[in-house]
Motif scaffolding. Sequence first.
Motif, PDB file in Angstrom:
ATOM      1  N   SER A  23      -7.358   4.646   2.868  1.00 18.53           N
ATOM      2  CA  SER A  23      -6.733   5.970   2.576  1.00 18.53           C
ATOM      3  C   SER A  23      -6.377   6.813   3.715  1.00 18.53           C
ATOM      4  O   SER A  23      -5.793   7.788   3.350  1.00 18.53           O
ATOM      5  N   VAL A  24      -6.351   6.278   5.007  1.00 20.97           N
ATOM      6  CA  VAL A  24      -5.791   7.371   5.986  1.00 20.97           C
ATOM      7  C   VAL A  24      -4.540   6.510   6.840  1.00 20.97           C
ATOM      8  O   VAL A  24      -3.845   7.201   7.044  1.00 20.97           O
ATOM      9  N   PHE A  25      -4.460   5.212   6.813  1.00 18.01           N
ATOM     10  CA  PHE A  25      -3.520   4.361   7.605  1.00 18.01           C
ATOM     11  C   PHE A  25      -2.705   3.670   6.766  1.00 18.01           C
ATOM     12  O   PHE A  25      -2.038   2.635   7.185  1.00 18.01           O
ATOM     13  N   PHE A  26      -2.457   3.860   5.479  1.00 16.50           N
ATOM     14  CA  PHE A  26      -1.570   3.110   4.601  1.00 16.50           C
ATOM     15  C   PHE A  26      -0.237   3.051   4.933  1.00 16.50           C
ATOM     16  O   PHE A  26       0.637   2.209   4.812  1.00 16.50           O
ATOM     17  N   ASP A  27       0.162   4.292   5.863  1.00 14.63           N
ATOM     18  CA  ASP A  27       1.722   4.252   6.337  1.00 14.63           C
ATOM     19  C   ASP A  27       1.945   3.484   7.230  1.00 14.63           C
ATOM     20  O   ASP A  27       2.964   2.515   7.482  1.00 14.63           O
ATOM     21  N   LEU A  28       0.795   2.904   8.197  1.00 18.17           N
ATOM     22  CA  LEU A  28       1.129   2.018   9.217  1.00 18.17           C
ATOM     23  C   LEU A  28       1.125   0.718   8.650  1.00 18.17           C
ATOM     24  O   LEU A  28       1.859  -0.272   8.996  1.00 18.17           O
ATOM     25  N   VAL A  29       0.251   0.258   7.567  1.00 19.59           N
ATOM     26  CA  VAL A  29       0.200  -0.856   6.889  1.00 19.59           C
ATOM     27  C   VAL A  29       1.704  -1.220   6.190  1.00 19.59           C
ATOM     28  O   VAL A  29       2.327  -2.208   6.481  1.00 19.59           O
ATOM     29  N   MET A  30       2.251  -0.169   5.472  1.00 15.40           N
ATOM     30  CA  MET A  30       3.416  -0.241   4.828  1.00 15.40           C
ATOM     31  C   MET A  30       4.756  -0.704   5.903  1.00 15.40           C
ATOM     32  O   MET A  30       5.201  -1.421   5.672  1.00 15.40           O
ATOM     33  N   ALA A  31       4.479   0.219   7.054  1.00 13.25           N
ATOM     34  CA  ALA A  31       5.697   0.052   8.063  1.00 13.25           C
ATOM     35  C   ALA A  31       5.575  -1.578   8.757  1.00 13.25           C
ATOM     36  O   ALA A  31       6.383  -2.097   9.028  1.00 13.25           O
ATOM     37  N   GLY A  32       4.113  -1.952   9.099  1.00 14.21           N
ATOM     38  CA  GLY A  32       3.891  -3.049   9.675  1.00 14.21           C
ATOM     39  C   GLY A  32       4.171  -4.420   8.907  1.00 14.21           C
ATOM     40  O   GLY A  32       4.561  -5.432   9.418  1.00 14.21           O
ATOM     41  N   LEU A  33       3.902  -4.127   7.428  1.00 17.74           N
ATOM     42  CA  LEU A  33       4.231  -5.273   6.759  1.00 17.74           C
ATOM     43  C   LEU A  33       5.559  -5.401   5.980  1.00 17.74           C
ATOM     44  O   LEU A  33       5.975  -6.262   5.272  1.00 17.74           O
ATOM     45  N   ARG A  34       6.454  -4.444   6.265  1.00 17.90           N
ATOM     46  CA  ARG A  34       7.714  -4.280   5.476  1.00 17.90           C
ATOM     47  C   ARG A  34       8.689  -5.468   5.904  1.00 17.90           C
ATOM     48  O   ARG A  34       9.337  -5.981   4.841  1.00 17.90           O
ATOM     49  N   GLU A  35       8.655  -5.958   7.131  1.00 24.16           N
ATOM     50  CA  GLU A  35       9.757  -7.304   7.428  1.00 24.16           C
ATOM     51  C   GLU A  35       8.965  -8.404   6.647  1.00 24.16           C
ATOM     52  O   GLU A  35      10.019  -9.143   6.035  1.00 24.16           O
ATOM     53  N   VAL A  36       7.771  -8.773   6.457  1.00 20.72           N
ATOM     54  CA  VAL A  36       7.246  -9.719   6.186  1.00 20.72           C
ATOM     55  C   VAL A  36       7.516  -9.921   4.671  1.00 20.72           C
ATOM     56  O   VAL A  36       7.843 -10.649   3.730  1.00 20.72           O
ATOM     57  N   LEU A  37       7.297  -8.628   3.907  1.00 20.28           N
ATOM     58  CA  LEU A  37       7.696  -8.535   2.387  1.00 20.28           C
ATOM     59  C   LEU A  37       9.137  -8.549   2.085  1.00 20.28           C
ATOM     60  O   LEU A  37       9.350  -9.146   1.056  1.00 20.28           O
ATOM     61  N   ALA A  38       9.848  -8.028   3.040  1.00 18.48           N
ATOM     62  CA  ALA A  38      11.312  -8.318   2.605  1.00 18.48           C
ATOM     63  C   ALA A  38      11.959  -9.619   2.637  1.00 18.48           C
ATOM     64  O   ALA A  38      12.719  -9.909   1.928  1.00 18.48           O
ATOM     65  N   GLU A  39      11.329 -10.316   3.264  1.00 15.93           N
ATOM     66  CA  GLU A  39      11.701 -11.902   3.515  1.00 15.93           C
ATOM     67  C   GLU A  39      10.968 -12.903   2.319  1.00 15.93           C
ATOM     68  O   GLU A  39      11.491 -14.022   2.315  1.00 15.93           O
TER      69      GLU A  39
END
Length: 289
Positions: free
Chosen positions: A112-128
């Motif tokens: 509930s605090v760092f979800f933005d870092l998760v989304m930013a960090g996983l964006r590339e692997v999810l896009a592919e």
Amino acid sequence: MDSADLVAHYAAAWGERDDLPPLGLLVELGLGRAGLRTAEAAEAVLRAALDAETPRLRVTGAGAYEGAAATADPVETRARIDALIVATSAFHRSLRRAVGPERPLILTAGGSVFFDLVMAGLREVLAEDKATRLILRSGAIFFHDHGIYERGMAALDERRGLVVGGEPVSASEGFKPALRVWAEVLSVPEPGLAICGMGLRDVAIDQGLPIPLQAFRDGAAISGAQDASVVRLNDQHAFVALGADSDIRAGDVIVFGLSHPCTCLDRHALLYELGEDGGVAGALALRFG
């Protein structure tokens, strides 16, 4: 799931009974709490899980929890979370290679605090990987609070982490605390001290004491709570230090904000919902497994 022994236990249980529902296995990477610490350990558990697969027992994804990686140092916290997300991305790519391109997979993290870092960090692997679905586990933001998560949203705003429609927006303005405890002033035994009917059995204390927000007398708001503070709790009572000019009296009601809703909700069987007029509009039953 972070152990080959657990895989063996699951495989044995699901192999012995045919009345159990299909089970998906998530391989967990971790830092600060449970979860596999190295890529080699994660690969070993993945191999064990794939070897144990049956039509009713299958590997369905990977998970992590970045909140446990946090420390008192924000720079170290960011570095630890980034490292965990990098490792999670790398493992997910390995998992995808192992199961092929078609299998639907889950990738889950994001407290509930760092979800933005998760989304930013996983964006590339999810896009592919279009066959993978990201699931954020941000449970506490449904209630938010006046403590740990309020501070967390302020830090999120500092890093401009919440983005909607391509533009940063304020998490502090978007998330509003919804959980409060109302307690009657039972006694004002001496100047500067009020005893309220709220204690350890009612509220969370692991992330800070409750915070007085507003006082009421005969249903009308009065001053006095803004300069007050909770200094101690015992089983069923709160010791509230009052400001020098406070007129808080026995029979008044003080509304308290909380820090960490997770460890407050589990103390109650019912949660009362208030309407716009401040009256009780409904009741929600709480259940914990």
